[in-house]
Design a protein around this motif. Structure first.
Motif, PDB file in Angstrom:
ATOM      1  N   ALA A  71      48.591  60.925  24.973  1.00 38.55           N
ATOM      2  CA  ALA A  71      47.329  61.199  25.662  1.00 38.55           C
ATOM      3  C   ALA A  71      47.545  61.227  27.175  1.00 38.55           C
ATOM      4  O   ALA A  71      47.064  62.125  27.873  1.00 38.55           O
ATOM      5  N   ALA A  72      48.305  60.249  27.692  1.00 36.52           N
ATOM      6  CA  ALA A  72      48.540  60.197  29.134  1.00 36.52           C
ATOM      7  C   ALA A  72      49.357  61.398  29.587  1.00 36.52           C
ATOM      8  O   ALA A  72      49.123  61.966  30.657  1.00 36.52           O
ATOM      9  N   THR A  73      50.341  61.821  28.748  1.00 34.40           N
ATOM     10  CA  THR A  73      51.152  62.986  29.110  1.00 34.40           C
ATOM     11  C   THR A  73      50.286  64.241  29.171  1.00 34.40           C
ATOM     12  O   THR A  73      50.405  65.041  30.099  1.00 34.40           O
ATOM     13  N   ILE A  74      49.413  64.402  28.169  1.00 36.05           N
ATOM     14  CA  ILE A  74      48.538  65.587  28.157  1.00 36.05           C
ATOM     15  C   ILE A  74      47.659  65.593  29.401  1.00 36.05           C
ATOM     16  O   ILE A  74      47.525  66.610  30.087  1.00 36.05           O
ATOM     17  N   LEU A  75      47.101  64.426  29.727  1.00 39.77           N
ATOM     18  CA  LEU A  75      46.251  64.335  30.924  1.00 39.77           C
ATOM     19  C   LEU A  75      47.027  64.719  32.177  1.00 39.77           C
ATOM     20  O   LEU A  75      46.582  65.564  32.971  1.00 39.77           O
ATOM     21  N   SER A  76      48.216  64.103  32.344  1.00 41.15           N
ATOM     22  CA  SER A  76      48.959  64.356  33.584  1.00 41.15           C
ATOM     23  C   SER A  76      49.401  65.814  33.653  1.00 41.15           C
ATOM     24  O   SER A  76      49.428  66.407  34.729  1.00 41.15           O
ATOM     25  N   PHE A  77      49.727  66.401  32.474  1.00 45.58           N
ATOM     26  CA  PHE A  77      50.183  67.779  32.498  1.00 45.58           C
ATOM     27  C   PHE A  77      49.080  68.762  32.822  1.00 45.58           C
ATOM     28  O   PHE A  77      49.254  69.649  33.645  1.00 45.58           O
ATOM     29  N   LEU A 119      48.471  58.608  37.620  1.00 40.92           N
ATOM     30  CA  LEU A 119      49.623  58.300  38.477  1.00 40.92           C
ATOM     31  C   LEU A 119      50.769  59.273  38.219  1.00 40.92           C
ATOM     32  O   LEU A 119      51.485  59.652  39.140  1.00 40.92           O
ATOM     33  N   ASP A 120      50.919  59.696  36.954  1.00 36.63           N
ATOM     34  CA  ASP A 120      52.028  60.590  36.650  1.00 36.63           C
ATOM     35  C   ASP A 120      51.717  62.036  37.011  1.00 36.63           C
ATOM     36  O   ASP A 120      52.625  62.867  37.068  1.00 36.63           O
ATOM     37  N   THR A 121      50.433  62.324  37.254  1.00 38.19           N
ATOM     38  CA  THR A 121      50.050  63.665  37.688  1.00 38.19           C
ATOM     39  C   THR A 121      50.865  64.088  38.910  1.00 38.19           C
ATOM     40  O   THR A 121      51.234  65.252  39.056  1.00 38.19           O
ATOM     41  N   THR A 122      51.178  63.106  39.786  1.00 35.50           N
ATOM     42  CA  THR A 122      51.915  63.401  41.015  1.00 35.50           C
ATOM     43  C   THR A 122      53.254  64.057  40.715  1.00 35.50           C
ATOM     44  O   THR A 122      53.637  65.024  41.364  1.00 35.50           O
ATOM     45  N   ARG A 123      53.973  63.525  39.694  1.00 36.01           N
ATOM     46  CA  ARG A 123      55.294  64.075  39.346  1.00 36.01           C
ATOM     47  C   ARG A 123      55.168  65.500  38.828  1.00 36.01           C
ATOM     48  O   ARG A 123      55.944  66.376  39.186  1.00 36.01           O
ATOM     49  N   VAL A 124      54.191  65.709  37.939  1.00 31.10           N
ATOM     50  CA  VAL A 124      54.006  67.048  37.369  1.00 31.10           C
ATOM     51  C   VAL A 124      53.625  68.025  38.473  1.00 31.10           C
ATOM     52  O   VAL A 124      54.119  69.146  38.529  1.00 31.10           O
ATOM     53  N   TYR A 125      52.745  67.574  39.367  1.00 29.26           N
ATOM     54  CA  TYR A 125      52.297  68.423  40.475  1.00 29.26           C
ATOM     55  C   TYR A 125      53.490  68.913  41.290  1.00 29.26           C
ATOM     56  O   TYR A 125      53.622  70.103  41.574  1.00 29.26           O
ATOM     57  N   ARG A 126      54.372  67.966  41.662  1.00 29.38           N
ATOM     58  CA  ARG A 126      55.546  68.326  42.464  1.00 29.38           C
ATOM     59  C   ARG A 126      56.369  69.433  41.816  1.00 29.38           C
ATOM     60  O   ARG A 126      56.683  70.440  42.449  1.00 29.38           O
ATOM     61  N   LEU A 127      56.687  69.232  40.518  1.00 32.86           N
ATOM     62  CA  LEU A 127      57.528  70.207  39.823  1.00 32.86           C
ATOM     63  C   LEU A 127      56.802  71.540  39.672  1.00 32.86           C
ATOM     64  O   LEU A 127      57.345  72.597  39.993  1.00 32.86           O
ATOM     65  N   ALA A 128      55.542  71.465  39.195  1.00 34.53           N
ATOM     66  CA  ALA A 128      54.806  72.704  38.928  1.00 34.53           C
ATOM     67  C   ALA A 128      54.625  73.503  40.213  1.00 34.53           C
ATOM     68  O   ALA A 128      54.710  74.723  40.209  1.00 34.53           O
ATOM     69  N   ARG A 129      54.403  72.800  41.333  1.00 33.71           N
ATOM     70  CA  ARG A 129      54.191  73.503  42.598  1.00 33.71           C
ATOM     71  C   ARG A 129      55.461  74.240  43.009  1.00 33.71           C
ATOM     72  O   ARG A 129      55.428  75.394  43.422  1.00 33.71           O
ATOM     73  N   ALA A 130      56.612  73.539  42.861  1.00 28.42           N
ATOM     74  CA  ALA A 130      57.882  74.155  43.232  1.00 28.42           C
ATOM     75  C   ALA A 130      58.144  75.411  42.396  1.00 28.42           C
ATOM     76  O   ALA A 130      58.531  76.451  42.925  1.00 28.42           O
ATOM     77  N   VAL A 131      57.902  75.305  41.079  1.00 29.99           N
ATOM     78  CA  VAL A 131      58.163  76.452  40.209  1.00 29.99           C
ATOM     79  C   VAL A 131      57.176  77.577  40.497  1.00 29.99           C
ATOM     80  O   VAL A 131      57.553  78.751  40.585  1.00 29.99           O
ATOM     81  N   ALA A 132      55.899  77.202  40.660  1.00 31.46           N
ATOM     82  CA  ALA A 132      54.865  78.217  40.843  1.00 31.46           C
ATOM     83  C   ALA A 132      55.047  78.970  42.156  1.00 31.46           C
ATOM     84  O   ALA A 132      54.711  80.152  42.253  1.00 31.46           O
ATOM     85  N   GLN A 133      55.595  78.278  43.167  1.00 30.88           N
ATOM     86  CA  GLN A 133      55.790  78.952  44.454  1.00 30.88           C
ATOM     87  C   GLN A 133      56.728  80.142  44.325  1.00 30.88           C
ATOM     88  O   GLN A 133      56.537  81.163  44.969  1.00 30.88           O
ATOM     89  N   ASP A 134      57.762  79.967  43.472  1.00 25.66           N
ATOM     90  CA  ASP A 134      58.699  81.072  43.260  1.00 25.66           C
ATOM     91  C   ASP A 134      58.017  82.236  42.563  1.00 25.66           C
ATOM     92  O   ASP A 134      58.290  83.399  42.852  1.00 25.66           O
ATOM     93  N   VAL A 135      57.136  81.896  41.604  1.00 29.77           N
ATOM     94  CA  VAL A 135      56.476  82.958  40.843  1.00 29.77           C
ATOM     95  C   VAL A 135      55.426  83.668  41.698  1.00 29.77           C
ATOM     96  O   VAL A 135      55.228  84.871  41.592  1.00 29.77           O
TER      97      VAL A 135
END
Lengths: 319, 270
Positions: free
Chosen positions: B76-82, B140-156
């Motif tokens: 549940a927490a993973t789904i939320l953060s993702f 709290l884990d949203t921060t980690r997902v945000y960092r990665l997703a932002r980096a990947v999305a910037q390239d796209v």
């Protein structure tokens, strides 16, 4: 030292200070922004109205949040962290001894793990894609998949219960001499070493491999130097900056690992103190301990960045 | 479909076994969660496969029920953060400007405090219930997902087809969900496994500290806590959940590694 370096370093220090200020606000907000009333949560549903009113007055909850934050921060900057709700003791006094214990534990773990990680990282590069490298990465995978407290109990079960080498808890008293202390913290140090070793080794390996791609390494190899010579005297000096960075980041990680490991081994440090008072809902203690942990973490991260700036020759000798 | 390597196959088998056990826990557990069915710390026997715990409850049943709680909270927490992390990140990238700036700096700020410490600070004032726990861990884990997703999305985001969609006059929502999301999905899915492990370790650690799942409910971290006194007398009951946590984490890791290596080419070797 060039102007550019001074500028970058001072920018980084200013950023660190700003982060620290913002982190203190975040810790304060984290304990305030709740749906309910803090006093109600602390005392539970059965609390009498008088007790609630007393606690509210004691916590200063009748004043606006902003002025409470600034008086808390102002006092904290002068070393006054307030008094604990549970026993009325001065928090700064209770914390200072425990902070010393925690830093001693973390420092010992660092002294053991840093050289070990660098040597193992070098070995992994030397025998890249052969069995020592593969074994090291398998062990790495295993240790990052296991939480700190489990490693703690595994070590305790093997060392203290099965082998009976050491007592199962790490009790440290002020009158103990240095050697007794070392013996008392041997098990937590082993556990913390495992916790950070994997990350540090992996990142060291990556940092050296990165340097190994360079043209001058190929030259050194073609000159006929031995593999260790190439790594130790050609690759290593250029990998020092990233490695120092790795070490700093892992020290910051160590500070968090300490919290759990202290609880496992009943070690009288900051982490155990924090966890104890979270379950007792002693908000002033939690704020104070949280602030100190955050400060140490931010200082270590900032130091890592500054070292990276200082170690970069392109910045030291601009064109 | 390319051949699945052995390590990934082992990981898949163990991971699905744990998830199936969690799903059908009430059907396969031999006893009730809180039922006292034997003596204190009985050794392994045909009646109690893993022995009994500190007050005589069947350890295997507690492990199966506890695994259900651990896996449910972590999922549940993973789904939320993702969901939150990737939506915020993609929106930040597409909208850009001060929205991106503000969000990214705020995430940086939260990440400047160690996750465990911040969660302890928050948990000191909130009543620790299942939804609160999931919310705190997920946010709290949203921060980690945000960092990665932002980096990947910037390239796209700088790709021609995104530009084309903009020129067509598509809205922000279309660009985020129809253009960028499908192309950032594969690295994000690989990351999903790693975040899930992190959540399992996180909730276990909190429960072990007595600040996670509260009794009478049980989870793996809590079972370690209940049986830790046994360690000193040489009773390994506390090591059983320890083994479960470690083997679940390792098997998910093996699967994630495989997914990651399969998608590396798609990610441009990040």
């Amino acid at each position: 030292m060039s102007f550019l370096v001074v500028k970058l370093v001072s920018q980084r220090i200013a950023l660190g200070l700003m982060l620290l200020l913002a982190a203190s606000a975040l810790i304060f907000v984290g304990t305030q922004m709740l749906p309910g009333d803090v006093a109600q949560t602390i005392l539970g549903q059965t609390a009498t109205p008088e007790a609630l009113a007393n606690l509210r007055a004691e916590l200063g909850l009748n004043e606006p949040a902003l002025s409470r934050y600034f008086s808390w921060l102002g006092n904290a900057l002068q070393g006054d962290l307030g008094t604990a709700l549970t026993n009325g003791k001065d928090i700064a006094e209770s914390l200072s001894g425990r902070l010393g214990n925690t830093l001693f534990l973390a420092a010992c773990a660092a002294v053991v793990s840093i050289p070990l990680a660098i040597i193992l990282g070098l070995l992994a590069v030397r025998f890249r894609n052969r069995w020592p490298d593969k074994m090291i990465s398998a062990v790495t995978l295993a240790t990052i998949s296991v939480p700190e407290f489990i490693l703690g109990y595994l070590v305790m079960y093997l060392v203290a219960v099965k082998l009976r080498w050491l007592p199962s808890v790490s009790i440290v008293r002020p009158e103990m001499d240095f050697l007794d202390r070392i013996e008392a913290i041997a098990m937590p140090v082993i556990v913390l070493t495992f916790v950070v070793l994997a990350h540090m080794m992996r990142m060291t390996r990556a940092a050296i491999l990165n340097v190994m791609e360079s043209a001058y390494i190929e030259t050194a190899e073609l000159k006929g130097l031995s593999a260790f010579r190439v790594i130790a005297s050609h690759a290593m000096p250029n990998a020092i900056a990233p490695i120092v960075n790795v070490v700093m980041l892992n020290l910051a990680y160590l500070i968090v690992g300490v919290v759990v490991v202290e609880v496992v081994f009943v070690y009288p440090g900051m982490g155990q103190y924090l966890v104890d008072h979270v379950s007792k809902r002693d908000v002033p203690v939690v704020q104070a301990a949280g602030l100190i942990f955050a400060a140490v973490y931010i200082v270590l991260n900032t130091t890592a960045d500054i070292i990276a700036i200082l170690a970069n020759p392109r910045l030291r000798h601009p064109k | 479909m390319s051949r699945i390597p052995t390590s990934a196959l082992i990981g898949l088998v163990f991971t699905s076994a744990y998830f199936l056990a969690a799903l059908f826990a009430p059907l396969i557990a031999p006893y009730e969660l809180g039922a006292i069915v034997g003596d204190v710390w009985e050794p392994m026997s045909s009646e109690h496969w893993l022995g009994t715990d500190g007050i005589g409850r069947d350890l295997l049943s507690r492990m199966i029920h506890g695994g259900r709680t651990t896996i449910f909270v972590a999922s549940a927490a993973t789904i939320l953060s993702f969901t939150l992390g990737s939506t915020l990140a993609l929106t930040a990238v597409v909208v850009g400007g001060w929205v991106d700036m503000l969000l990214s700096r705020f995430i940086d700020l939260i990440m400047s405090i160690p996750t465990l410490i911040f969660s302890l600070v928050v948990l000191s004032v909130v009543p620790v219930t299942l939804p609160v726990l999931i919310l705190v861990m997920g946010l709290l884990d949203t921060t980690r997902v945000y960092r990665l997703a932002r980096a990947v999305a910037q390239d796209v985001n700088v790709m021609d087809y995104v530009e084309a969609a903009r020129l067509r006059g598509e809205g922000t929502r279309w660009i985020v969900f129809r253009e960028i999301l499908p192309n950032t999905l594969s690295p994000l899915v690989a990351e999903l496994g790693l975040r899930f492990i992190f959540m399992v370790l996180f909730v276990s650690t909190l429960s072990f500290l007595g600040l996670g799942i509260q009794p009478p409910a049980a989870d793996w971290g809590g079972i370690v806590k209940e049986n830790k006194e046994g360690i000193v007398y040489g009773i390994p009951a506390a090591l059983v959940p320890a083994f479960a946590i470690a083997s679940l984490a390792i098997s998910v890791n093996l699967v994630a590694d495989w997914v990651l290596s399969r998608t590396t080419s798609l990610k441009g070797g990040r």
